[in-house]
Motif scaffolding. Structure first.
Motif, PDB file in Angstrom:
ATOM      1  N   PHE A   1      35.039 -37.527 -66.500  1.00  0.00           N
ATOM      2  CA  PHE A   1      35.937 -38.010 -65.433  1.00  0.00           C
ATOM      3  C   PHE A   1      36.159 -36.869 -64.427  1.00  0.00           C
ATOM      4  O   PHE A   1      36.421 -35.734 -64.844  1.00  0.00           O
ATOM      5  N   ILE A   2      36.050 -37.192 -63.133  1.00  0.00           N
ATOM      6  CA  ILE A   2      36.245 -36.152 -62.104  1.00  0.00           C
ATOM      7  C   ILE A   2      37.081 -36.708 -60.952  1.00  0.00           C
ATOM      8  O   ILE A   2      36.723 -37.767 -60.397  1.00  0.00           O
ATOM      9  N   PRO A   3      38.142 -35.989 -60.546  1.00  0.00           N
ATOM     10  CA  PRO A   3      38.873 -36.429 -59.351  1.00  0.00           C
ATOM     11  C   PRO A   3      37.977 -36.289 -58.121  1.00  0.00           C
ATOM     12  O   PRO A   3      37.181 -35.353 -58.046  1.00  0.00           O
ATOM     13  N   LEU A   4      38.112 -37.221 -57.187  1.00  0.00           N
ATOM     14  CA  LEU A   4      37.233 -37.184 -56.010  1.00  0.00           C
ATOM     15  C   LEU A   4      38.027 -37.354 -54.713  1.00  0.00           C
ATOM     16  O   LEU A   4      38.480 -38.449 -54.388  1.00  0.00           O
ATOM     17  N   GLY A   5      38.213 -36.227 -54.030  1.00  0.00           N
ATOM     18  CA  GLY A   5      38.813 -36.236 -52.696  1.00  0.00           C
ATOM     19  C   GLY A   5      37.712 -35.833 -51.737  1.00  0.00           C
ATOM     20  O   GLY A   5      36.933 -36.658 -51.252  1.00  0.00           O
ATOM     21  N   ASN A   6      37.583 -34.536 -51.505  1.00  0.00           N
ATOM     22  CA  ASN A   6      36.447 -34.019 -50.733  1.00  0.00           C
ATOM     23  C   ASN A   6      35.215 -33.795 -51.595  1.00  0.00           C
ATOM     24  O   ASN A   6      34.126 -33.551 -51.090  1.00  0.00           O
ATOM     25  N   GLY A   7      35.417 -33.775 -52.902  1.00  0.00           N
ATOM     26  CA  GLY A   7      34.272 -33.704 -53.815  1.00  0.00           C
ATOM     27  C   GLY A   7      33.819 -32.299 -54.185  1.00  0.00           C
ATOM     28  O   GLY A   7      32.665 -32.120 -54.591  1.00  0.00           O
ATOM     29  N   THR A   8      34.697 -31.300 -54.131  1.00  0.00           N
ATOM     30  CA  THR A   8      34.221 -29.943 -54.441  1.00  0.00           C
ATOM     31  C   THR A   8      33.897 -29.779 -55.929  1.00  0.00           C
ATOM     32  O   THR A   8      32.911 -29.125 -56.277  1.00  0.00           O
ATOM     33  N   LEU A   9      34.704 -30.395 -56.792  1.00  0.00           N
ATOM     34  CA  LEU A   9      34.360 -30.325 -58.220  1.00  0.00           C
ATOM     35  C   LEU A   9      33.219 -31.301 -58.502  1.00  0.00           C
ATOM     36  O   LEU A   9      32.260 -30.980 -59.211  1.00  0.00           O
ATOM     37  N   PHE A  10      33.300 -32.475 -57.895  1.00  0.00           N
ATOM     38  CA  PHE A  10      32.302 -33.526 -58.099  1.00  0.00           C
ATOM     39  C   PHE A  10      30.887 -33.011 -57.800  1.00  0.00           C
ATOM     40  O   PHE A  10      29.982 -33.110 -58.631  1.00  0.00           O
ATOM     41  N   ILE A  11      30.715 -32.418 -56.626  1.00  0.00           N
ATOM     42  CA  ILE A  11      29.364 -31.955 -56.240  1.00  0.00           C
ATOM     43  C   ILE A  11      28.901 -30.823 -57.165  1.00  0.00           C
ATOM     44  O   ILE A  11      27.751 -30.807 -57.616  1.00  0.00           O
ATOM     45  N   GLY A  12      29.816 -29.896 -57.476  1.00  0.00           N
ATOM     46  CA  GLY A  12      29.447 -28.784 -58.367  1.00  0.00           C
ATOM     47  C   GLY A  12      29.010 -29.302 -59.733  1.00  0.00           C
ATOM     48  O   GLY A  12      28.017 -28.836 -60.304  1.00  0.00           O
ATOM     49  N   VAL A  13      29.746 -30.286 -60.245  1.00  0.00           N
ATOM     50  CA  VAL A  13      29.435 -30.857 -61.566  1.00  0.00           C
ATOM     51  C   VAL A  13      28.056 -31.522 -61.562  1.00  0.00           C
ATOM     52  O   VAL A  13      27.233 -31.303 -62.458  1.00  0.00           O
ATOM     53  N   ILE A  14      27.782 -32.319 -60.524  1.00  0.00           N
ATOM     54  CA  ILE A  14      26.477 -33.016 -60.478  1.00  0.00           C
ATOM     55  C   ILE A  14      25.341 -31.992 -60.377  1.00  0.00           C
ATOM     56  O   ILE A  14      24.318 -32.108 -61.071  1.00  0.00           O
ATOM     57  N   LYS A  15      25.521 -30.999 -59.514  1.00  0.00           N
ATOM     58  CA  LYS A  15      24.459 -29.991 -59.348  1.00  0.00           C
ATOM     59  C   LYS A  15      24.164 -29.313 -60.688  1.00  0.00           C
ATOM     60  O   LYS A  15      23.008 -29.130 -61.070  1.00  0.00           O
ATOM     61  N   ALA A  16      25.238 -28.927 -61.383  1.00  0.00           N
ATOM     62  CA  ALA A  16      25.030 -28.220 -62.655  1.00  0.00           C
ATOM     63  C   ALA A  16      24.392 -29.139 -63.695  1.00  0.00           C
ATOM     64  O   ALA A  16      23.519 -28.705 -64.466  1.00  0.00           O
ATOM     65  N   LEU A  17      24.788 -30.407 -63.723  1.00  0.00           N
ATOM     66  CA  LEU A  17      24.172 -31.335 -64.688  1.00  0.00           C
ATOM     67  C   LEU A  17      22.695 -31.527 -64.363  1.00  0.00           C
ATOM     68  O   LEU A  17      21.852 -31.579 -65.274  1.00  0.00           O
ATOM     69  N   GLU A  18      22.375 -31.593 -63.072  1.00  0.00           N
ATOM     70  CA  GLU A  18      20.956 -31.708 -62.683  1.00  0.00           C
ATOM     71  C   GLU A  18      20.183 -30.491 -63.175  1.00  0.00           C
ATOM     72  O   GLU A  18      19.054 -30.601 -63.674  1.00  0.00           O
ATOM     73  N   GLU A  19      20.806 -29.329 -63.054  1.00  0.00           N
ATOM     74  CA  GLU A  19      20.138 -28.099 -63.523  1.00  0.00           C
ATOM     75  C   GLU A  19      19.904 -28.148 -65.037  1.00  0.00           C
ATOM     76  O   GLU A  19      18.849 -27.739 -65.519  1.00  0.00           O
ATOM     77  N   LEU A  20      20.900 -28.664 -65.775  1.00  0.00           N
ATOM     78  CA  LEU A  20      20.732 -28.740 -67.239  1.00  0.00           C
ATOM     79  C   LEU A  20      19.620 -29.718 -67.613  1.00  0.00           C
ATOM     80  O   LEU A  20      18.860 -29.478 -68.560  1.00  0.00           O
ATOM     81  N   ILE A  21      19.500 -30.800 -66.834  1.00  0.00           N
ATOM     82  CA  ILE A  21      18.419 -31.773 -67.103  1.00  0.00           C
ATOM     83  C   ILE A  21      17.068 -31.121 -66.808  1.00  0.00           C
ATOM     84  O   ILE A  21      16.149 -31.158 -67.630  1.00  0.00           O
ATOM     85  N   GLU A  22      16.980 -30.472 -65.628  1.00  0.00           N
ATOM     86  CA  GLU A  22      15.712 -29.815 -65.257  1.00  0.00           C
ATOM     87  C   GLU A  22      15.334 -28.715 -66.234  1.00  0.00           C
ATOM     88  O   GLU A  22      14.164 -28.372 -66.392  1.00  0.00           O
ATOM     89  N   SER A  23      16.331 -28.152 -66.900  1.00  0.00           N
ATOM     90  CA  SER A  23      16.064 -27.074 -67.860  1.00  0.00           C
ATOM     91  C   SER A  23      15.829 -27.623 -69.266  1.00  0.00           C
ATOM     92  O   SER A  23      15.785 -26.852 -70.243  1.00  0.00           O
ATOM     93  N   ASN A  24      15.737 -28.954 -69.370  1.00  0.00           N
ATOM     94  CA  ASN A  24      15.506 -29.649 -70.649  1.00  0.00           C
ATOM     95  C   ASN A  24      16.580 -29.353 -71.704  1.00  0.00           C
ATOM     96  O   ASN A  24      16.294 -29.358 -72.904  1.00  0.00           O
ATOM     97  N   LEU A  25      17.806 -29.119 -71.260  1.00  0.00           N
ATOM     98  CA  LEU A  25      18.880 -28.850 -72.215  1.00  0.00           C
ATOM     99  C   LEU A  25      19.663 -30.122 -72.524  1.00  0.00           C
ATOM    100  O   LEU A  25      20.280 -30.241 -73.581  1.00  0.00           O
TER     101      LEU A  25
END
Ligand SMILES: Cc1ncc(COP(=O)(O)O)c(C=O)c1O
Ligand SMILES: [Zn+2]
Length: 364
Positions: free
Chosen positions: A217-241
């Protein structure tokens, strides 16, 4: 290292003082983090900068500005809910993750004074890191911002301007000041370095739990946590973790829901709304500047949006505080939204919620 304009694709050195491209487009970083690998985490650094191998830092200024941000625990709140205690931060909110990365960047490119607009917490963070870095700072906040947040900003020797009207209007006033005076705009929304700091929210969860919970669950106003979270999850997927995106649920205010409205009709841009007064002041953003980028993620990863019921925020805050968790109202709104989500979808186990801001910060 370069920025790339989201609208026209123009490239510009990250040393630029321009807040956005001449065409009006916002910058993103033309940079890719190396594959995430726990063995590259500097376990002797007790701040978000332990992950610096995956952050685009220039030089060593981070050493001078760090206040020991990040490293917040994940606690088991009940059998279904995990809370990440991001209000255990130097300025009592998660914004320190982004501000530490942003002000380290400012310091490394020789910025000596900044302006910024905020609903309060990001302003607190930017003011504190500027104070540590020896950078002059001026913050614009909308009227109605909690007095405690304003006092904190002032205590860091930043100038505070309280602007009548909405949060969106306050941002417009701040931006016209930049157009006039050319100050560096240390905006948590515009500046891509901020998101490189909020990415660490997920790096930490992965390092702490050795996995990623099923529901985020992520609060979404301007999306500063939201965007950071998605980017990091994408990195974990690309890293096969991890093998796939977890189920992500974005939380908007019932009284200010430009993304929820856009999704109902499949729009590619947020629907402009005039926020009604809400206790969830931190997410009352009627015109989110990275709206198109955020909606792309929402459609790409099938992200659900839930609105926090205003009349359950106080009750949710109490349910948390009677178990020892004293958070601010915007943060209680995330828990109110979680409870509503369970009412609609049934028991939702293995859910991670961020405790973004401390209770001492909000009045009402
Ligand atoms: C306590 C709290 N939670 C959540 C948010 C939402 O962050 P964002 O507007 O970047 O989505 C904010 C923003 O100020 C906040 O202060
Ligand atoms: Zn452009």
């Amino acid at each position: 290292m370069k920025y790339i304009c989201l609208k026209c694709g123009l490239k510009e050195e990250v040393t630029t003082k321009k807040a956005k491209c001449d065409c009006g487009g916002l910058w993103k970083l033309d940079w890719k983090a190396p594959k995430f690998d726990l063995s590259l985490v500097d376990r002797d650094t007790w701040s978000i900068f332990r992950y610096r191998a995956f952050m685009p830092l220039i030089g060593e200024s981070w050493r001078q500005i760090s206040l020991g941000e990040g490293m917040t625990p994940v606690i088991q709140f009940n059998e279904d809910v995990l809370l990440k205690m991001d209000y255990f931060m130097p300025t009592l909110s998660f914004k320190d993750r982004g501000a530490a990365a942003l002000i380290a960047h400012c310091k490394s490119i020789g910025v000596d004074s900044v302006v910024q607009d905020s609903s309060g917490n990001a302003g607190n963070s930017v003011a504190a890191y500027c104070a540590k870095a020896g950078i002059d700072c001026e913050i614009f906040v909308p009227e109605g911002t909690s007095l405690k947040k304003i006092d904190m900003i002032k205590s860091h020797h930043a100038k505070v301007n309280v602007v009548p009207g909405t949060r969106d209007h306050c941002a417009n006033i701040c931006r016209s000041k930049i157009d006039e005076c050319g100050n560096y705009y240390a905006s948590h929304v515009y500046n891509p370095f901020f998101y490189e700091g909020t990415k660490t929210y997920i790096y930490e969860v992965y390092e702490q739990l050795h996995r990623i919970p099923s529901n985020i669950f992520i609060p979404l106003g301007n999306g500063t946590l939201f965007i950071g979270v998605i980017k990091a999850l994408e990195e974990l997927i690309e890293s096969n973790l991890i093998t796939k995106m977890p189920n992500i649920i974005a939380v908007q205010s019932e009284y200010c829901d430009p993304f929820a409205k856009a999704v109902v009709t499949g729009k590619m841009n947020p629907v402009e709304v005039i926020p009604k007064l809400t206790m969830a002041e931190g997410i009352a953003i009627g015109m989110p500047m990275r709206g198109e980028e955020i909606l792309e993620y929402i459609y790409k990863y099938d992200i659900e949006i839930i609105t926090a019921p205003e009349n359950r925020i106080i009750e949710a805050r109490k349910a948390l505080s009677t178990k020892g968790i004293y958070c601010e109202h915007t943060t209680a709104a995330t828990y109110a939204a979680y409870l509503k989500y369970c009412d609609l979808n049934g028991k939702t186990s293995d859910s991670l919620l961020p405790m973004c801001g401390a209770g001492l910060k909000s009045d009402h």
